[in-house]
Design a protein around this motif. Structure first.
Motif, PDB file in Angstrom:
ATOM      1  N   LEU A 170       0.779  -1.350   0.631  1.00 49.38           N
ATOM      2  CA  LEU A 170      -0.122   0.174  -0.191  1.00 49.38           C
ATOM      3  C   LEU A 170       0.746   1.351   0.017  1.00 49.38           C
ATOM      4  N   LEU A 171       1.551   1.563   0.545  1.00 46.24           N
ATOM      5  CA  LEU A 171       2.943   2.444   0.760  1.00 46.24           C
ATOM      6  C   LEU A 171       3.764   2.427  -0.514  1.00 46.24           C
ATOM      7  N   ASP A 172       4.610   3.240  -0.522  1.00 40.28           N
ATOM      8  CA  ASP A 172       5.972   3.525  -1.578  1.00 40.28           C
ATOM      9  C   ASP A 172       6.888   2.234  -1.584  1.00 40.28           C
ATOM     10  N   ALA A 173       7.133   1.799  -2.530  1.00 37.87           N
ATOM     11  CA  ALA A 173       9.121   1.342  -1.781  1.00 37.87           C
ATOM     12  C   ALA A 173       9.402   2.022  -1.157  1.00 37.87           C
ATOM     13  N   PRO A 174      10.813   1.524  -0.051  1.00 41.01           N
ATOM     14  CA  PRO A 174      11.284   1.701   0.538  1.00 41.01           C
ATOM     15  C   PRO A 174      12.468   2.090  -0.479  1.00 41.01           C
ATOM     16  N   GLY A 175      13.755   3.189   0.015  1.00 36.99           N
ATOM     17  CA  GLY A 175      14.594   3.684  -0.946  1.00 36.99           C
ATOM     18  C   GLY A 175      15.118   2.240  -1.220  1.00 36.99           C
ATOM     19  N   ASP A 176      15.919   2.006  -2.796  1.00 35.69           N
ATOM     20  CA  ASP A 176      16.567   1.216  -2.816  1.00 35.69           C
ATOM     21  C   ASP A 176      16.183  -0.008  -2.566  1.00 35.69           C
ATOM     22  N   THR A 177      14.835  -0.210  -3.181  1.00 38.14           N
ATOM     23  CA  THR A 177      13.880  -1.673  -3.423  1.00 38.14           C
ATOM     24  C   THR A 177      14.783  -2.028  -4.518  1.00 38.14           C
ATOM     25  N   LYS A 178      14.749  -3.345  -4.492  1.00 41.21           N
ATOM     26  CA  LYS A 178      15.264  -4.223  -6.025  1.00 41.21           C
ATOM     27  C   LYS A 178      14.741  -5.376  -6.388  1.00 41.21           C
ATOM     28  N   LEU A 179      13.653  -5.730  -5.557  1.00 40.77           N
ATOM     29  CA  LEU A 179      12.590  -6.925  -6.247  1.00 40.77           C
ATOM     30  C   LEU A 179      11.614  -5.458  -6.665  1.00 40.77           C
ATOM     31  N   PRO A 180      10.903  -6.350  -7.772  1.00 44.80           N
ATOM     32  CA  PRO A 180       9.972  -5.525  -9.016  1.00 44.80           C
ATOM     33  C   PRO A 180       8.601  -5.538  -7.631  1.00 44.80           C
ATOM     34  N   TYR A 181       8.442  -4.194  -7.590  1.00 47.61           N
ATOM     35  CA  TYR A 181       7.108  -3.652  -6.153  1.00 47.61           C
ATOM     36  C   TYR A 181       5.666  -2.727  -7.147  1.00 47.61           C
ATOM     37  N   ASP A 182       5.082  -3.364  -6.731  1.00 50.67           N
ATOM     38  CA  ASP A 182       3.719  -3.402  -6.853  1.00 50.67           C
ATOM     39  C   ASP A 182       3.073  -1.839  -6.685  1.00 50.67           C
ATOM     40  N   LEU A 236       5.366 -12.637   3.054  1.00 50.43           N
ATOM     41  CA  LEU A 236       6.108 -11.286   4.157  1.00 50.43           C
ATOM     42  C   LEU A 236       5.119 -10.917   4.111  1.00 50.43           C
ATOM     43  N   HIS A 237       4.945 -10.232   5.136  1.00 54.82           N
ATOM     44  CA  HIS A 237       3.938  -8.734   5.292  1.00 54.82           C
ATOM     45  C   HIS A 237       3.982  -8.473   7.059  1.00 54.82           C
ATOM     46  N   VAL A 238       3.708  -7.308   7.034  1.00 53.56           N
ATOM     47  CA  VAL A 238       3.892  -6.105   8.501  1.00 53.56           C
ATOM     48  C   VAL A 238       3.471  -7.145   9.133  1.00 53.56           C
ATOM     49  N   GLU A 257      13.546  -3.827   6.260  1.00 52.10           N
ATOM     50  CA  GLU A 257      14.852  -3.800   5.349  1.00 52.10           C
ATOM     51  C   GLU A 257      14.757  -5.374   4.533  1.00 52.10           C
ATOM     52  N   LEU A 258      14.185  -6.049   4.747  1.00 60.75           N
ATOM     53  CA  LEU A 258      14.313  -6.391   3.395  1.00 60.75           C
ATOM     54  C   LEU A 258      14.301  -6.361   1.998  1.00 60.75           C
ATOM     55  N   LEU A 259      12.750  -5.001   2.116  1.00 56.75           N
ATOM     56  CA  LEU A 259      12.866  -4.762   0.230  1.00 56.75           C
ATOM     57  C   LEU A 259      14.118  -3.591   0.454  1.00 56.75           C
ATOM     58  N   ARG A 260      15.057  -3.426   0.702  1.00 59.01           N
ATOM     59  CA  ARG A 260      15.769  -2.562   0.899  1.00 59.01           C
ATOM     60  C   ARG A 260      17.176  -3.829   0.329  1.00 59.01           C
ATOM     61  N   THR A 261      17.020  -5.269   1.084  1.00 56.57           N
ATOM     62  CA  THR A 261      18.483  -6.192   1.177  1.00 56.57           C
ATOM     63  C   THR A 261      18.049  -7.187  -0.143  1.00 56.57           C
ATOM     64  N   LEU A 262      17.064  -7.788  -0.315  1.00 54.43           N
ATOM     65  CA  LEU A 262      16.655  -8.614  -1.288  1.00 54.43           C
ATOM     66  C   LEU A 262      16.771  -8.552  -2.331  1.00 54.43           C
ATOM     67  N   ASP A 263      17.709  -9.171  -3.040  1.00 54.17           N
ATOM     68  CA  ASP A 263      17.990  -8.038  -4.528  1.00 54.17           C
ATOM     69  C   ASP A 263      17.804  -9.456  -5.207  1.00 54.17           C
ATOM     70  N   PRO A 264      17.052  -9.538  -6.799  1.00 54.37           N
ATOM     71  CA  PRO A 264      17.213 -10.449  -7.182  1.00 54.37           C
ATOM     72  C   PRO A 264      17.733 -11.108  -8.431  1.00 54.37           C
ATOM     73  N   GLY A 265      19.055 -10.083  -8.459  1.00 53.82           N
ATOM     74  CA  GLY A 265      20.554 -10.804  -9.358  1.00 53.82           C
ATOM     75  C   GLY A 265      21.105 -11.680  -8.067  1.00 53.82           C
ATOM     76  N   LEU A 266      20.521 -11.894  -6.595  1.00 53.48           N
ATOM     77  CA  LEU A 266      21.164 -13.003  -5.900  1.00 53.48           C
ATOM     78  C   LEU A 266      20.397 -14.054  -5.777  1.00 53.48           C
ATOM     79  N   HIS A 267      18.996 -13.820  -6.899  1.00 52.38           N
ATOM     80  CA  HIS A 267      18.113 -15.440  -6.494  1.00 52.38           C
ATOM     81  C   HIS A 267      18.037 -15.369  -5.055  1.00 52.38           C
ATOM     82  N   PRO A 268      16.797 -14.833  -4.373  1.00 53.34           N
ATOM     83  CA  PRO A 268      17.094 -14.786  -2.793  1.00 53.34           C
ATOM     84  C   PRO A 268      15.918 -15.868  -3.408  1.00 53.34           C
ATOM     85  N   VAL A 269      16.032 -16.954  -1.584  1.00 54.26           N
ATOM     86  CA  VAL A 269      14.999 -18.122  -1.713  1.00 54.26           C
ATOM     87  C   VAL A 269      14.157 -17.652  -0.470  1.00 54.26           C
TER      88      VAL A 269
END
Length: 283
Positions: A170-182, A236-238, A257-269
């Motif tokens: 519902l809120l804007d993506a935190p700065g530096d979010t790397k995952l595609p964010y709707d 995962l949610h609030v 923090e997770l939104l700023r850290t998880l990186d599709p280039g690192l293939h998170p699971v």
């Protein structure tokens, strides 16, 4: 999670009665089965998720096949990597972590029927097989605990290894979010939770867990590759200070923090399940 909301008439669960002592890291995961939406099975959004505007961060193409269980995980490493492994995981779980993954979020429940869990993000440097732990966070999972055969409405979180490719809120993506964010006004949680707690704000930030969903789509997408009976919309949610219907919930700052850290280039699971769970041996 329109359906994550529970009526006040629903029998409340007692945290005290569900708590289980001792929080050892899990020897997790055998057969990864499919779960359901962010706190429940259907978010019941009236908005077509595919037609909404999304901000997509840079990164490789989103994989089209979820990292799920044993025989259906084509990207899984054939053998556990050398070096310092993610602690507490069974060989079956380690084998389901893709060889190219460098971020593993481990969710360990207190017990099979507990809705309390803890979460640690493990990372490894390029060219290294040593997994380094981050901080430990408290979390909630489903009201009735865990299952390796999730079905719609069973109030249990699915056990398994799943990729993390898409986010929103519902809120804007935190700065530096790397995952595609709707960023979408349809991320609204109404009503009250299983214990009567208000759900407002629960979907301010969400990360879709690729259980019975189509990767590369908004978390709001309603496609269920394994059929509706297997549930879906596990996120995962609030955290809303109570158990979920199937998801894993964390404090707002942790989600940021997770939104700023998880990186599709690192293939998170994500590897998730109760402590002490030992799956059947693979064929």
């Amino acid at each position: 999670m329109a359906r994550h909301a529970q009526s006040r008439a629903r029998t409340r669960l007692s945290r005290r009665s569900k708590a289980v002592g001792g929080l050892a890291l899990s020897t997790l995961v055998g057969t990864a089965l499919w779960a359901w939406p962010a706190s429940g099975d259907d978010h019941n959004s009236a908005t077509d998720a595919k037609s909404t505007t999304s901000s997509t961060a840079s990164g490789p193409d989103t994989p089209r096949v979820p990292v799920s269980a044993a025989k259906s995980a084509p990207n899984a490493a054939p053998n556990p990597p050398a070096g310092r492994p993610v602690p507490g995981l069974s060989d079956a779980a380690r084998k389901r972590i893709p060889a190219d993954s460098r971020q593993v979020l481990v969710v360990t429940g207190k017990g099979m029927d507990s809705f309390e869990s803890r979460v640690v993000l493990y990372t490894r440097e390029e060219g290294s097989d040593d997994w380094e732990p981050g901080p430990t966070w408290s979390a909630h999972n489903a009201a009735h605990g865990w299952t390796d055969d999730h079905h719609y409405g069973d109030l249990r979180s699915p056990i398994g290894v799943f990729s993390l490719t898409d986010a929103g809120g519902l809120l804007d993506a935190p700065g530096d979010t790397k995952l595609p964010y709707d960023h979408n006004t349809s991320f609204v949680a109404d009503g009250t939770g299983v214990e009567g707690e208000p759900l407002a704000g629960a979907f301010d930030y969400v990360i879709a867990i690729n259980y019975n969903r189509e990767p590369g789509t908004s978390p709001l997408d309603q496609q269920r590759p394994w059929g509706d009976a297997k549930g879906g919309g596990v996120w995962l949610h609030v955290d809303h200070d109570g158990p979920t219907q199937g998801c894993v919930s964390l404090k707002p700052k942790v989600m940021q923090e997770l939104l700023r850290t998880l990186d599709p280039g690192l293939h998170p699971v994500i590897v998730m399940g109760p402590a002490g769970y030992r799956p059947p041996a693979d064929d």
